[in-house]
Design a protein around this motif. Sequence first.
Motif, short mmCIF file in Angstrom:
data_model
loop_
_atom_site.label_atom_id
_atom_site.label_comp_id
_atom_site.label_asym_id
_atom_site.label_seq_id
_atom_site.Cartn_x
_atom_site.Cartn_y
_atom_site.Cartn_z
N VAL A 261 0.84 -1.21 0.00
CA VAL A 261 0.00 0.00 0.00
C VAL A 261 0.87 1.25 0.00
CG1 VAL A 261 -1.61 1.34 1.39
CG2 VAL A 261 -2.03 -1.09 1.02
N ALA A 262 1.94 1.24 0.80
CA ALA A 262 2.85 2.38 0.82
C ALA A 262 3.45 2.65 -0.55
CB ALA A 262 3.96 2.15 1.85
N GLU A 263 3.75 1.59 -1.28
CA GLU A 263 4.27 1.75 -2.64
C GLU A 263 3.22 2.34 -3.56
OE1 GLU A 263 7.62 -1.83 -2.73
OE2 GLU A 263 5.66 -2.14 -3.65
N LEU A 264 1.98 1.86 -3.44
CA LEU A 264 0.89 2.38 -4.28
C LEU A 264 0.69 3.88 -4.04
CD1 LEU A 264 -1.81 -0.44 -3.95
CD2 LEU A 264 -0.58 0.20 -6.02
N LEU A 265 0.81 4.30 -2.79
CA LEU A 265 0.59 5.70 -2.44
C LEU A 265 1.80 6.58 -2.70
CD1 LEU A 265 -1.25 5.23 0.98
CD2 LEU A 265 -2.27 5.60 -1.27
N GLY A 266 2.94 5.97 -3.01
CA GLY A 266 4.16 6.76 -3.16
C GLY A 266 4.62 7.34 -1.83
N LEU A 267 4.37 6.62 -0.74
CA LEU A 267 4.63 7.16 0.58
C LEU A 267 6.12 7.40 0.82
CD1 LEU A 267 3.31 8.00 3.23
CD2 LEU A 267 3.51 5.64 4.02
N LEU A 271 7.69 11.01 1.94
CA LEU A 271 8.42 11.21 3.18
C LEU A 271 9.84 11.70 2.92
CD1 LEU A 271 7.29 8.08 5.26
CD2 LEU A 271 6.56 10.44 5.55
N HIS A 272 10.45 11.16 1.87
CA HIS A 272 11.81 11.60 1.53
C HIS A 272 11.81 13.08 1.12
CE1 HIS A 272 15.93 11.37 0.09
NE2 HIS A 272 15.53 11.93 -1.04
N ALA A 273 10.83 13.45 0.30
CA ALA A 273 10.76 14.84 -0.16
C ALA A 273 10.46 15.80 1.00
CB ALA A 273 9.69 14.98 -1.24
N ALA A 274 9.66 15.34 1.96
CA ALA A 274 9.29 16.19 3.10
C ALA A 274 10.34 16.18 4.20
CB ALA A 274 7.95 15.75 3.67
N GLY A 275 11.32 15.29 4.09
CA GLY A 275 12.34 15.20 5.14
C GLY A 275 11.80 14.64 6.44
N ILE A 276 10.78 13.79 6.36
CA ILE A 276 10.14 13.24 7.55
C ILE A 276 10.73 11.87 7.85
CG2 ILE A 276 7.98 12.41 8.54
CD1 ILE A 276 6.52 14.50 6.89
N THR A 277 11.19 11.68 9.07
CA THR A 277 11.67 10.37 9.50
C THR A 277 10.84 9.80 10.64
OG1 THR A 277 13.24 11.42 11.01
CG2 THR A 277 14.04 10.85 8.80
N CYS A 278 10.03 10.63 11.29
CA CYS A 278 9.18 10.19 12.39
C CYS A 278 7.73 10.47 12.01
CB CYS A 278 9.54 10.93 13.68
SG CYS A 278 8.45 10.54 15.07
N SER A 279 6.85 9.55 12.29
CA SER A 279 5.47 9.67 11.82
C SER A 279 4.53 10.38 12.78
CB SER A 279 4.91 8.26 11.52
OG SER A 279 4.88 7.49 12.71
N GLN A 280 5.01 10.84 13.94
CA GLN A 280 4.10 11.42 14.93
C GLN A 280 3.38 12.66 14.38
OE1 GLN A 280 5.77 12.27 18.77
NE2 GLN A 280 4.12 13.66 19.34
N VAL A 298 -11.32 2.23 -2.72
CA VAL A 298 -11.18 1.10 -3.65
C VAL A 298 -10.36 1.50 -4.86
CG1 VAL A 298 -12.44 -0.43 -5.22
CG2 VAL A 298 -13.26 -0.08 -2.88
N ALA A 299 -10.64 2.67 -5.42
CA ALA A 299 -9.89 3.12 -6.59
C ALA A 299 -8.41 3.27 -6.28
CB ALA A 299 -10.46 4.46 -7.07
N LEU A 300 -8.10 3.68 -5.07
CA LEU A 300 -6.70 3.91 -4.68
C LEU A 300 -5.99 2.62 -4.31
CD1 LEU A 300 -4.69 6.25 -4.28
CD2 LEU A 300 -5.42 6.33 -1.88
N LEU A 301 -6.70 1.73 -3.60
CA LEU A 301 -6.04 0.58 -3.00
C LEU A 301 -6.42 -0.79 -3.57
CD1 LEU A 301 -6.29 1.63 0.75
CD2 LEU A 301 -4.46 2.10 -0.85
N GLY A 302 -7.55 -0.90 -4.23
CA GLY A 302 -7.97 -2.26 -4.54
C GLY A 302 -8.74 -2.47 -5.82
N ALA A 303 -8.73 -1.50 -6.75
CA ALA A 303 -9.51 -1.68 -7.98
C ALA A 303 -8.92 -2.80 -8.82
CB ALA A 303 -9.52 -0.38 -8.78
N SER A 304 -9.79 -3.46 -9.59
CA SER A 304 -9.33 -4.55 -10.46
C SER A 304 -8.47 -4.02 -11.59
CB SER A 304 -10.54 -5.31 -11.02
OG SER A 304 -11.28 -5.91 -9.99
N ALA A 305 -8.86 -2.90 -12.19
CA ALA A 305 -8.10 -2.31 -13.29
C ALA A 305 -7.24 -1.20 -12.76
CB ALA A 305 -9.06 -1.78 -14.35
N ARG A 306 -5.92 -1.33 -12.93
CA ARG A 306 -4.99 -0.34 -12.39
C ARG A 306 -4.25 0.33 -13.54
NH1 ARG A 306 -5.21 -0.39 -7.32
NH2 ARG A 306 -3.56 1.14 -7.22
#
Length: 306
Positions: A261-267, A271-280, A298-306
Amino acid sequence: MKAPGKTTAGMSGGAGYIGRWQPSSVTPQAASFARAVVQAAGPHGRERAKNLLWAAGKLAGYGIGLGLDPVPQVLLHPSVIERFTAHAPGLTGVTRRTLRTNLRFLARAVVPQLCPQDAPLPRERAKARYRPAEIDGYLALAAAQPTAARRMRAAGLVCLGAGAGLIRADLRAVRGTAIITRAGGVIVEVGGPRPRAVPVLARYHRPLLESARFAGDGLVTGGADPGRRNITTPLVTALAGGSGLPRLEGSRLRATWLAEVAELLGLATFLHAAGITCSQRLGDIIATLDPGGEAEAVALLGASAR
C-alpha cells in the motif's frame, strides 16, 4: 592538523563565553548557577554553551522563585526539572521539550548520581515483508492442500493478511458474507471495535472470493467461535513441509500489505521529499483530513483495473 585547532579554539571560545555570560533576563544569582553547571558539564562550543546557559538560567530563575537552593543537587534533580518544564509559565511546547533535553544533559554530567542512565528497552521493529514470489508460493501451497476446507481456509488466511492487512481479532471474525464485490473492487467489512471497509489488493480478489463463497455464513479461517485464539497455528502447520518457504506469520502478512500500500501511495517518495523520518507529526496532520469514501479507497487501493 587544522581541524583539531579549530575545535580547540571553538571550545576555548565557549569557555570564555560562559565566563562572560550575564544576561539581563535572569538574576545575577541565577546566572551564577548557570555558569557554574555549564562550565562543570563542558567543554562546549559557543552555540552549545549558549543553549545550555539559557536553559540553566531559566531553571534557576524558576527554582529560586520557589525558594529552592540554587545548587546542582537541588535544581538539577529530575523532579525539579520535570516540574519546571511542565509548569513554568509562558513556554511553548517545543521550548519545553528543548529545555528538558538540555537540562537532563546537564544533570547527567554534573550530578550523575541523581540521574542514572536509563536501561535500554527493546523496540519492536516492523516485520519484514514477504517477497511476491513467497506469496505466490503460499497461495500455491494452499491450493495443493488435500481437502477443500483446508485449501479455502489457507488461501483465505493469506489473502486477508497480505491483501487486506487483517490480523488477530479482525482476521478471526471475518465471515464469508463480509467479503463482497462493491464500488469496483472487493471489500472486507470488518466489525469489532474499529469497524471499517477494507479494499482488497487486486491480486488477491479471485482466491479470496472463492474462500468467501466456500465459507458462506461461516468464518473464513475456520472454526465456529470468532473469539477463539491461535487460529493460525493449525493452518500454518498444515501448510508447512518441503516447500522451502519461511514460516507463515500473520504479522509478516500485514507488513506485506502495509509495504505494498505504501508503494501504491508513493509514501516513501513523499516522506523523503518532506524530510520526515518520524510519523508522529504526520499522524497529527492526517487526523485532521477526510479519509474519503469507499469508492475513493477502492480506486486507490484495490480496484481490479490499475
